[in-house]
Design a protein around this motif. Structure first.
Motif, PDB file in Angstrom:
ATOM      1  N   GLN A   1      74.975  68.756 -12.075  1.00 40.38           N
ATOM      2  CA  GLN A   1      73.592  69.242 -12.037  1.00 40.38           C
ATOM      3  C   GLN A   1      72.728  68.157 -12.672  1.00 40.38           C
ATOM      4  OE1 GLN A   1      72.911  72.069 -10.498  1.00 40.38           O
ATOM      5  NE2 GLN A   1      75.039  72.755 -10.253  1.00 40.38           N
ATOM      6  N   LEU A   2      71.951  67.445 -11.863  1.00 34.42           N
ATOM      7  CA  LEU A   2      71.270  66.246 -12.345  1.00 34.42           C
ATOM      8  C   LEU A   2      70.049  66.543 -13.197  1.00 34.42           C
ATOM      9  CD1 LEU A   2      71.597  64.034  -9.158  1.00 34.42           C
ATOM     10  CD2 LEU A   2      73.135  64.218 -11.113  1.00 34.42           C
ATOM     11  N   GLY A   3      69.539  67.744 -13.106  1.00 39.72           N
ATOM     12  CA  GLY A   3      68.481  68.154 -14.016  1.00 39.72           C
ATOM     13  C   GLY A   3      67.158  67.452 -13.818  1.00 39.72           C
ATOM     14  N   VAL A   4      66.860  66.973 -12.609  1.00 39.01           N
ATOM     15  CA  VAL A   4      65.564  66.352 -12.363  1.00 39.01           C
ATOM     16  C   VAL A   4      64.527  67.461 -12.158  1.00 39.01           C
ATOM     17  CG1 VAL A   4      64.219  64.877 -10.810  1.00 39.01           C
ATOM     18  CG2 VAL A   4      66.618  64.316 -11.322  1.00 39.01           C
ATOM     19  N   PRO A   5      63.487  67.496 -12.960  1.00 41.75           N
ATOM     20  CA  PRO A   5      62.461  68.533 -12.760  1.00 41.75           C
ATOM     21  C   PRO A   5      61.841  68.411 -11.372  1.00 41.75           C
ATOM     22  CG  PRO A   5      62.173  67.423 -14.871  1.00 41.75           C
ATOM     23  CD  PRO A   5      63.189  66.633 -14.115  1.00 41.75           C
ATOM     24  N   GLU A   6      61.590  69.544 -10.729  1.00 37.53           N
ATOM     25  CA  GLU A   6      61.007  69.522  -9.387  1.00 37.53           C
ATOM     26  C   GLU A   6      59.684  68.757  -9.374  1.00 37.53           C
ATOM     27  OE1 GLU A   6      60.701  73.423  -7.755  1.00 37.53           O
ATOM     28  OE2 GLU A   6      62.846  73.850  -7.962  1.00 37.53           O
ATOM     29  N   SER A   7      58.957  68.828 -10.477  1.00 37.54           N
ATOM     30  CA  SER A   7      57.660  68.152 -10.536  1.00 37.54           C
ATOM     31  C   SER A   7      57.799  66.622 -10.529  1.00 37.54           C
ATOM     32  CB  SER A   7      56.903  68.586 -11.797  1.00 37.54           C
ATOM     33  OG  SER A   7      57.659  68.267 -12.964  1.00 37.54           O
ATOM     34  N   GLU A   8      59.015  66.107 -10.850  1.00 34.71           N
ATOM     35  CA  GLU A   8      59.223  64.662 -10.896  1.00 34.71           C
ATOM     36  C   GLU A   8      59.937  64.123  -9.662  1.00 34.71           C
ATOM     37  OE1 GLU A   8      61.210  63.411 -14.416  1.00 34.71           O
ATOM     38  OE2 GLU A   8      59.961  64.623 -15.761  1.00 34.71           O
ATOM     39  N   ALA A   9      60.477  65.013  -8.810  1.00 33.30           N
ATOM     40  CA  ALA A   9      61.335  64.570  -7.714  1.00 33.30           C
ATOM     41  C   ALA A   9      60.614  63.609  -6.773  1.00 33.30           C
ATOM     42  CB  ALA A   9      61.868  65.775  -6.948  1.00 33.30           C
ATOM     43  N   LEU A  10      59.441  63.987  -6.309  1.00 33.64           N
ATOM     44  CA  LEU A  10      58.713  63.153  -5.364  1.00 33.64           C
ATOM     45  C   LEU A  10      58.345  61.819  -5.980  1.00 33.64           C
ATOM     46  CD1 LEU A  10      57.336  62.662  -2.666  1.00 33.64           C
ATOM     47  CD2 LEU A  10      55.331  63.894  -3.542  1.00 33.64           C
ATOM     48  N   GLY A  11      57.865  61.827  -7.210  1.00 32.28           N
ATOM     49  CA  GLY A  11      57.469  60.587  -7.861  1.00 32.28           C
ATOM     50  C   GLY A  11      58.631  59.635  -8.040  1.00 32.28           C
ATOM     51  N   ARG A  12      59.793  60.184  -8.385  1.00 28.85           N
ATOM     52  CA  ARG A  12      60.955  59.330  -8.588  1.00 28.85           C
ATOM     53  C   ARG A  12      61.389  58.653  -7.296  1.00 28.85           C
ATOM     54  NH1 ARG A  12      65.505  61.458 -12.790  1.00 28.85           N
ATOM     55  NH2 ARG A  12      64.163  62.096 -14.520  1.00 28.85           N
ATOM     56  N   VAL A  13      61.504  59.435  -6.228  1.00 32.96           N
ATOM     57  CA  VAL A  13      61.982  58.843  -4.976  1.00 32.96           C
ATOM     58  C   VAL A  13      60.934  57.904  -4.385  1.00 32.96           C
ATOM     59  CG1 VAL A  13      61.223  60.670  -3.387  1.00 32.96           C
ATOM     60  CG2 VAL A  13      63.283  59.356  -2.868  1.00 32.96           C
ATOM     61  N   ARG A  14      59.655  58.214  -4.595  1.00 29.01           N
ATOM     62  CA  ARG A  14      58.603  57.324  -4.100  1.00 29.01           C
ATOM     63  C   ARG A  14      58.630  55.988  -4.848  1.00 29.01           C
ATOM     64  NH1 ARG A  14      53.240  60.343  -3.795  1.00 29.01           N
ATOM     65  NH2 ARG A  14      54.024  60.909  -1.729  1.00 29.01           N
ATOM     66  N   ALA A  15      58.828  56.040  -6.153  1.00 29.75           N
ATOM     67  CA  ALA A  15      58.906  54.804  -6.940  1.00 29.75           C
ATOM     68  C   ALA A  15      60.125  53.977  -6.530  1.00 29.75           C
ATOM     69  CB  ALA A  15      58.958  55.131  -8.433  1.00 29.75           C
ATOM     70  N   PHE A  16      61.230  54.651  -6.256  1.00 30.28           N
ATOM     71  CA  PHE A  16      62.451  53.963  -5.815  1.00 30.28           C
ATOM     72  C   PHE A  16      62.214  53.302  -4.462  1.00 30.28           C
ATOM     73  CE2 PHE A  16      66.931  54.231  -4.108  1.00 30.28           C
ATOM     74  CZ  PHE A  16      67.447  53.247  -4.928  1.00 30.28           C
TER      75      PHE A  16
END
Length: 220
Positions: free
Chosen positions: A14-29
């Motif tokens: 369970q990676l524990g990435v908050p839903e509010s951060e998911a889009l920002g993380r993948v977009r930055a990647f």
């Protein structure tokens, strides 16, 4: 026929990435990987200790058919070996450019400015030879070999980019010379030869434009 025992089960991560951060993380990647480019002009600056090994550790986390993990990564930093690999690769490339490649293929390569000369195999401070591992005395029969190794190479390129390194995916064909020079057994078959390092100060790359998302994505 003996049915193998199933593997023991463990809890899924369970990676524990908050839903509010998911889009920002993948977009930055995506933005970061969007800066990755193939480089053919390398500086001879050495790569920090441990970086290549850790990048291979990333590659080895890739999924594989039946979990056979049919890959081998050979890191080459010895200059004399890199010189031998360059000579052998250029011999195959001269055959490709003068005899094997159809005119359509050469026309497609033309705008990129590639030819049979491969100095990056010598000037890059490291090469990573990637092999598919097939059935052999000490290796089981693999499944979905090219798919598995291809995914692992994708992980490897992303990890090397994350470390600030540039790469090139070189595919001289045939690649039997890799086994001969690197002393690899017959069940290992060359997949890619990847120069790794830092771009030379005056290095340039073609001004390529990647396809926009709406050309490569279909939603149903």
């Amino acid at each position: 026929m003996i049915t193998p025992s199933p593997l023991p089960r463990v809890a899924a991560p369970q990676l524990g990435v908050p839903e509010s951060e998911a889009l920002g993380r993948v977009r930055a990647f995506a933005d970061d990987l969007g800066r990755r480019r193939t480089v053919r002009d390398f500086d001879d600056r050495p790569i920090p200790d441990g970086v290549l090994e850790e990048a291979v550790r990333v590659a080895a986390t890739a999924p594989s058919g039946a979990h056979v993990q049919p890959w081998r990564f050979v890191i080459v930093t010895d200059l004399s070996v890199r010189e031998r690999l360059r000579a052998a690769a250029e011999a195959e490339e001269r055959e490709f450019y003068t005899r094997r490649a159809p005119a359509e293929w050469l026309a497609a390569l033309g705008p990129l400015g590639t030819d049979a000369d491969k100095p990056f195999l010598q000037t890059a401070p490291a090469l990573i030879a990637v092999f598919e591992v097939h059935l052999g005395p000490d290796s089981p029969r693999p499944y979905y070999v090219k798919e598995s190794v291809g995914i692992a190479v994708g992980f490897l390129l992303a990890a090397l980019h994350l470390a600030g390194l540039s790469t090139l995916t070189h595919t001289p064909s045939p690649m039997k010379f890799l086994n001969d020079i690197l002393g690899r057994p017959a069940e290992e078959r060359g997949f890619l030869l990847i120069p790794v390092g830092y771009p030379a100060p005056a290095a340039t790359v073609p001004a390529l434009v990647r396809k926009p998302l709406d050309e490569v994505l279909v939603r149903i």
